[in-house]
Design an enzyme around this catalytic site. Structure first.
Site, PDB file in Angstrom:
ATOM      1  CG  ASP A   1      -9.281  15.559 -16.195  1.00  0.00           C
ATOM      2  OD1 ASP A   1      -8.318  15.022 -16.548  1.00  0.00           O
ATOM      3  OD2 ASP A   1      -9.958  14.220 -15.647  1.00  0.00           O
TER       4      ASP A   1
ATOM      5  NE  ARG B   1      -2.064   1.068   3.641  1.00  0.00           N
ATOM      6  CZ  ARG B   1      -1.896   1.455   4.651  1.00  0.00           C
ATOM      7  NH1 ARG B   1      -1.818   2.753   4.683  1.00  0.00           N
ATOM      8  NH2 ARG B   1      -1.635   0.922   5.883  1.00  0.00           N
TER       9      ARG B   1
ATOM     10  CE  LYS C   1     -12.319   7.235 -19.061  1.00  0.00           C
ATOM     11  NZ  LYS C   1     -11.693   7.286 -18.007  1.00  0.00           N
TER      12      LYS C   1
ATOM     13  CE1 TYR D   1     -16.401  10.594 -16.464  1.00  0.00           C
ATOM     14  CE2 TYR D   1     -14.857  11.021 -14.368  1.00  0.00           C
ATOM     15  CZ  TYR D   1     -16.102  10.321 -14.882  1.00  0.00           C
ATOM     16  OH  TYR D   1     -16.587   8.780 -15.059  1.00  0.00           O
TER      17      TYR D   1
END
Length: 379
Positions: A168, A45, A193, A97
Site C-alpha cells: 500500500d 463495468r 488521497k 490502515y
C-alpha cells in the site's frame, strides 16, 4: 520525460476534436458493429474509455503497463486480496490502515483465510514460514506511526520464499516511491488521497507489472463491479496533473511543521524527514521524499487534549489525508478505532496520538495555528 511532464501530458483526446482534456464517456453501454467480434468497449463495468485512459496514465507514471481504477481505496485492497485462495495465510503490517485491518479481522475467517501481524518486516525471518503463508501486505511508511520498511531487503527475502508481495503506497504515490521497482508484485492506493488531491471523490488504484496477475485482477474487477465511475475517473486524472506540484508543497510544509513540533515541550514527533527518525536513512535511500503526513504524541500532563484540538482553526478535525487542506485526527478513535485497545496499546496507538495531514497552505499560518492551540491547551 520527467514525472510532472508525464502527469500533464499523459492523456490524448481520441475523438479527433483536439480537446486538451480527455472526454468523459458517461455511457453505460456501447454499440457493436459485428455479431461475432466485439469492440474494446462493450459495457462500462467491464471497460470505459475515460477509465481506461486514466488507468494508462497511472501505469505510465508507475513505469508499467497494467493498472485498474476502483471505486474506493478499500476496493483496491479488497481486489488485491481476491488473489488469495481458501486456506492461504498472509503476513500483515501490524501498524496498517485501520480499514485494511478491519477487513482481514472481520472477513478473512469467513473466507477460510488467515493472517499474522508483523511488527517489523526489516527483521522478520521469512525462512521459517508455515507453508500456508502465500503473501505479505505492507505499508511504508506505515499509518499512523510512520515505521519504514527497507523495500529492497524485505521484498527480496519474501520473494526468495515465493511469496506474493502487496504494498500500500498511498502515503508516497509513484511520485515519491515505486515499490514495483523493488520487486513488489502489486501496489495499491487510496487515490482518494494525494492522487485526487482535493477531498472531493473516492477512488482506488491497483498497479502491477505482471501480466498474469493483471489478467486475474481484471477478471475479478469486472465480476465484483467496484469500478471507478467515468466522471470520477475524469476528476482523478485532473488531480494527477498537479500531483507533483502539490506533493512538493505538502512535504515542504510537513518538514517545517515536524521541526517546529519537535521543539515543543511535551511533544514526541513521528516523521521520517527528521534525522533522528529510525527509518530516516532507509527512507532517504528508497524514496524521493518524506510525504505530507506526520504523527505526534501530546503529553497529557502538559496539555489538555480536547482544548488543543478545539483551539485549531486551520487544521480541520477529520479523517483522511492528501487533500489541499490540512487535517488532524486522533487515530485511536477515528482511523484505527477497529483495533482492540490491547492491540492499540501494543502497537503504540495511544489516546494522545494525533496524526496531521499537512496541506498546501502557507506554512507560517499553519504553525501559527498550532502555536495558538498549544498556548490555549497548556495546563
Amino acid at each position: 520525460m520527467e514525472y510532472s511532464t508525464k502527469a500533464v501530458h499523459g492523456q490524448v483526446d481520441d475523438t479527433g476534436k483536439g480537446a486538451v482534456t480527455y472526454p468523459v464517456y458517461l455511457s453505460s453501454t456501447f454499440l457493436q458493429e459485428d455479431v461475432n467480434q466485439f469492440a474494446d468497449f462493450v459495457y462500462s463495468r467491464s471497460a470505459n474509455p475515460t477509465r481506461a485512459s486514466l488507468e494508462q496514465q497511472v501505469a505510465d507514471l508507475e513505469g508499467t503497463s497494467y493498472a485498474l481504477a476502483t471505486a474506493t481505496g478499500m476496493a483496491a485492497t479488497a481486489l488485491a486480496f481476491e488473489l488469495l485462495n481458501s486456506g492461504d495465510r498472509i503476513l500483515l503490517s501490524d501498524n496498517v490502515y485501520g480499514g485494511t485491518w478491519q477487513f482481514v479481522n472481520e472477513l478473512f475467517e469467513g473466507r477460510n483465510l488467515s493472517y499474522e501481524l508483523v511488527s517489523d518486516f526489516n527483521h522478520y525471518d521469512f525462512s521459517q514460514l508455515d507453508p500456508s503463508v502465500k503473501a505479505i501486505f505492507l505499508e511504508t511508511p506505515t499509518n499512523p506511526l510512520l515505521h519504514v520498511t527497507d523495500l529492497k531487503d524485505a521484498i527480496g527475502r519474501a520473494k526468495a520464499q515465493g511469496l506474493l508481495v502487496i504494498v500500500d503506497n498511498t502515503f508516497m504515490t509513484s511520485y515519491l516511491q515505486r515499490p514495483l521497482e523493488f520487486g513488489a508484485d502489486i501496489v495499491v492506493y487510496s487515490a482518494t488521497k494525494y492522487y485526487a488531491g482535493h477531498s472531493d471523490i473516492l477512488a482506488g488504484l491497483v498497479v502491477t507489472n505482471r501480466e498474469d496477475l493483471y489478467s486475474e485482477l481484471k477478471r475479478a474487477h469486472k465480476l465484483l463491479g467496484a469500478v471507478l465511475s467515468p466522471f470520477d475517473a475524469f476528476l482523478l486524472s485532473r488531480g494527477i496533473k498537479t500531483l507533483a506540484l502539490r506533493l512538493d508543497k505538502h512535504q515542504e510544509n510537513a518538514q517545517l511543521i515536524a521541526e517546529y513540533l519537535a521543539r515543543q515541550e511535551g511533544v514526541q514527533v513521528y516523521y521520517t524527514g527528521l534525522s533522528d527518525h529510525p527509518g530516516h536513512r532507509i527512507q532517504e535511500r528508497q524514496a524521493g521524499g518524506h510525504g505530507g503526513v506526520l504523527s505526534f504524541l501530546l503529553n497529557e500532563e502538559v496539555y489538555d487534549l480536547e482544548r488543543f484540538v478545539k483551539s485549531l482553526k486551520l487544521f480541520g478535525f477529520a479523517v483522511s489525508l492528501g487533500g489541499v487542506e490540512s487535517l488532524i485526527c486522533r487515530p485511536a478513535s477515528m482511523t484505527h478505532e477497529s483495533y482492540s485497545k490491547d492491540l492499540q496499546e501494543r502497537i503504540g496507538i495511544y489516546e494522545n496520538l494525533f496524526r496531521l495531514a499537512v496541506g498546501i497552505e502557507a506554512v507560517k499560518d499553519l504553525i501559527d495555528d498550532l502555536e495558538n492551540a498549544f498556548h490555549q491547551a497548556r495546563k
